[in-house]
Each structure stands twice: as C-alpha cells, then as structure tokens.
Design an enzyme around this catalytic site. Structure first.
Site, mmCIF file in Angstrom:
data_model
loop_
_atom_site.group_PDB
_atom_site.id
_atom_site.type_symbol
_atom_site.label_atom_id
_atom_site.label_comp_id
_atom_site.label_asym_id
_atom_site.label_seq_id
_atom_site.Cartn_x
_atom_site.Cartn_y
_atom_site.Cartn_z
ATOM 1 C CG HIS A 90 -1.901 -1.247 1.380
ATOM 2 N ND1 HIS A 90 -2.786 -1.410 0.305
ATOM 3 C CD2 HIS A 90 -1.967 -2.183 2.133
ATOM 4 C CE1 HIS A 90 -3.348 -2.485 0.707
ATOM 5 N NE2 HIS A 90 -2.861 -2.904 1.779
ATOM 6 C CG HIS A 92 3.111 5.726 5.606
ATOM 7 N ND1 HIS A 92 2.867 5.709 7.214
ATOM 8 C CD2 HIS A 92 1.893 6.468 5.064
ATOM 9 C CE1 HIS A 92 1.713 6.286 7.304
ATOM 10 N NE2 HIS A 92 1.027 6.802 6.001
ATOM 11 C CG HIS A 140 -0.433 8.421 1.314
ATOM 12 N ND1 HIS A 140 -1.052 7.550 1.492
ATOM 13 C CD2 HIS A 140 -0.133 8.753 2.924
ATOM 14 C CE1 HIS A 140 -1.247 6.997 2.805
ATOM 15 N NE2 HIS A 140 -0.759 7.849 3.478
ATOM 16 C CG HIS A 164 0.596 10.553 6.233
ATOM 17 N ND1 HIS A 164 -0.421 9.817 5.694
ATOM 18 C CD2 HIS A 164 0.343 11.653 6.070
ATOM 19 C CE1 HIS A 164 -1.261 10.671 5.335
ATOM 20 N NE2 HIS A 164 -0.747 11.910 5.443
ATOM 21 C CB THR A 181 -5.787 8.001 5.401
ATOM 22 O OG1 THR A 181 -4.436 7.555 5.221
ATOM 23 C CG2 THR A 181 -5.564 9.638 6.070
ATOM 24 C CB THR A 182 -4.820 2.725 5.562
ATOM 25 O OG1 THR A 182 -4.221 2.913 6.888
ATOM 26 C CG2 THR A 182 -4.037 3.294 4.281
HETATM 27 ZN ZN LIG Z 1 -0.821 7.711 5.419
#
Ligand SMILES: [Zn+2]
Length: 278
Positions: A116, A142, A144, A161, A228-229
């Site tokens: 992801h 991580h 995005h 993030h 957000t996941t």
């Molecule tokens: Zn994130």
C-alpha cells in the site's frame, strides 16, 4: 491395500488443501494491513502478509472499504474521517494551541513495501513530537501519491505521514505535503532503496537524519481525524504542516512508478474545527 490407497489419496488432498490455503495467505499482491489492535500506530499501515484485502481502486477501493470487513465500518460511517480539505477560510486561530515541538534525530531504520505504501520503521524510541504537552513517539513514516490532504481544494504531488503513539496508546500523525521542485537530497538514502515490489523489512545501512526531512517552518493546522487506511480508526490527532517540502519531478516519478495512486480522497469535515497556531 484398498484402505492404503484411500489414505494416500486423502493425504494428497490434504497437502493440496494446505498448500492452496498457504498460497493464498502469502500472496503478496493482495496482502494488506491487518490490525488486531486498531489504534496501534505500528499497524497504521502495517506490514504483514495476510489479513483482509483492500486497495485504492475498483471493488476494494476507498468507496467500498466500509463494506469489506466488519472492522472497517468506520471507513463508511465514521464522522471524523481523514484526510480532509484544508480550506483557509475555515481555519480558526487557536488561542491555546501551543506551537508544535518536534524532536527528531539521527536514527536507525528499516524499509519495506507493504503493498500500500513504502514504509520506514524507526528503531530508536527517542524521536517524538509534543502536542499541547503530550509526547508522541515516532513509530514509522510512509508516503502517499498524490497527497491525501488538500489545501484549498488542491492536492499536492505527494504527502509524507509520520505516525506516532503516546504512552497511553493515542495516535498522532504529522502530515507534510510534498510539491514538485528541487531535488531533495535528504531523501536520497531512502530513495536509493525504494522497494519496487512487496518486500520484507530490510534495515537501512546508514542512519537517517529525520529532522532534515521536515520544512523549516513548523506552523501547523490541527484537527481530529482518523487513519486514512482501513480500519480508518478515529481519535487520531492530525497535524498538517502549512509549509510543504520539495522533491524533484524525478524523485516523485520514482515513487509514482511503484504507487501510481495510493491516496484516499478527502472526507467530509462536518462540524469539526481546523485550528491554526496563533
Ligand atoms: Zn498515511
């Protein structure tokens, strides 16, 4: 003789069954975040090659996350979900909000592609942020692509993030928008090791100076949101820095080649407040 033949057939069948189940669980392309303790920062975008499937498009995409698993219902019916559009007209200057304190140092870390995102787990426990007197220890960070938060309705090229956890288990995420510009050498050690495919955690040879990953200006916008996941757990303390950092188009393209789109669209702000530092 006949009995042995049957027994053998049963054994073969059992072996095939075990093999196929194992194969499914270890199939990395559909691996996913799993979370038994949904508030755990370590699990915010965790590793682990098993667990429910979700993705960023199609039938397992963000519009369907809430239907995929019982544990994911907050993704569909939560009222304090992230990311959000940060409209400057909605910003309220807080009289009580203390400036964000960031205590990041050189640290050992490991990197993985969890299917992801690319996640860097931080080994040292001496990196933290302080939000209005509460200390949150950095667990992992991580990326995005494109950004998840919007500023006045616009996405940035990417978003970083930093996921933290307090001693009592609360989660705080520090979001940094990334826009296209100059090459950002602070990321070279990470970018030279970006795992193209799903990978196991691998130690980075050299320490990362985490402070160099941030912009100079730490003015921030804060609000109450969620992961957000999936499982989209709420009661996450969100801090989004107003000043973006830059990466070159080439650096952004390197990440985009691995994750063309790993962002969740913005969610309704509802009655929540977006507060800015004084
Ligand atoms: Zn994130």
């Amino acid at each position: 003789m006949k009995k042995n033949w049957k027994g053998c057939l049963f054994t073969i069948f059992a072996i095939i069954l075990v093999a196929s189940v194992t194969g499914c669980n270890s199939q990395p392309a559909i691996s996913s975040t799993t979370s038994t303790s949904s508030s755990s920062a370590n699990n915010a975008h965790a590793v682990v090659q098993k667990g429910p499937h979700w993705s960023y498009a199609g039938e397992e995409g963000p519009e369907h996350w809430g239907e995929l698993e019982k544990d994911f219902v907050a993704c569909g019916n939560g009222h304090e979900q992230s990311p959000v559009n940060i409209e400057h007209t909605h910003l309220e200057a807080s009289q009580t909000q203390q400036p964000l304190q960031v205590h990041y140092t050189n640290t050992k870390a490991s990197i993985l592609n969890n299917g992801h995102t690319v996640q860097i787990s931080v080994a040292d426990a001496n990196n933290n942020i302080v939000l209005d007197g509460t200390k949150f220890t950095l667990k992992q960070f991580h990326f995005h692509h494109p950004s998840e938060h919007q500023i006045d309705g616009k996405n940035a090229e990417m978003e970083l993030h930093f996921v933290h956890q307090s001693d009592n288990g609360s989660t705080a995420v520090l979001g940094v928008l990334i826009q296209s510009g100059k090459e950002n050498k602070a990321f070279n050690r990470i970018w030279s090791k970006l795992p193209k495919d799903i990978s196991q955690e691998a130690a980075l040879d050299e320490e990362i100076n985490l402070a160099t990953l941030l912009p100079k200006d730490l003015h921030s916008v804060r609000y109450n949101g969620s992961l957000t996941t999936p499982p989209c757990t709420e009661h996450v303390n969100w801090t989004v820095l107003e000043q973006p950092i830059e990466m070159s188009a080439d650096q952004i393209n390197q990440f985009a080649a691995i994750f063309p789109d790993n962002h969740r669209p913005v969610q309704q702000l509802g009655t929540r407040e977006l507060t800015a530092d004084k």
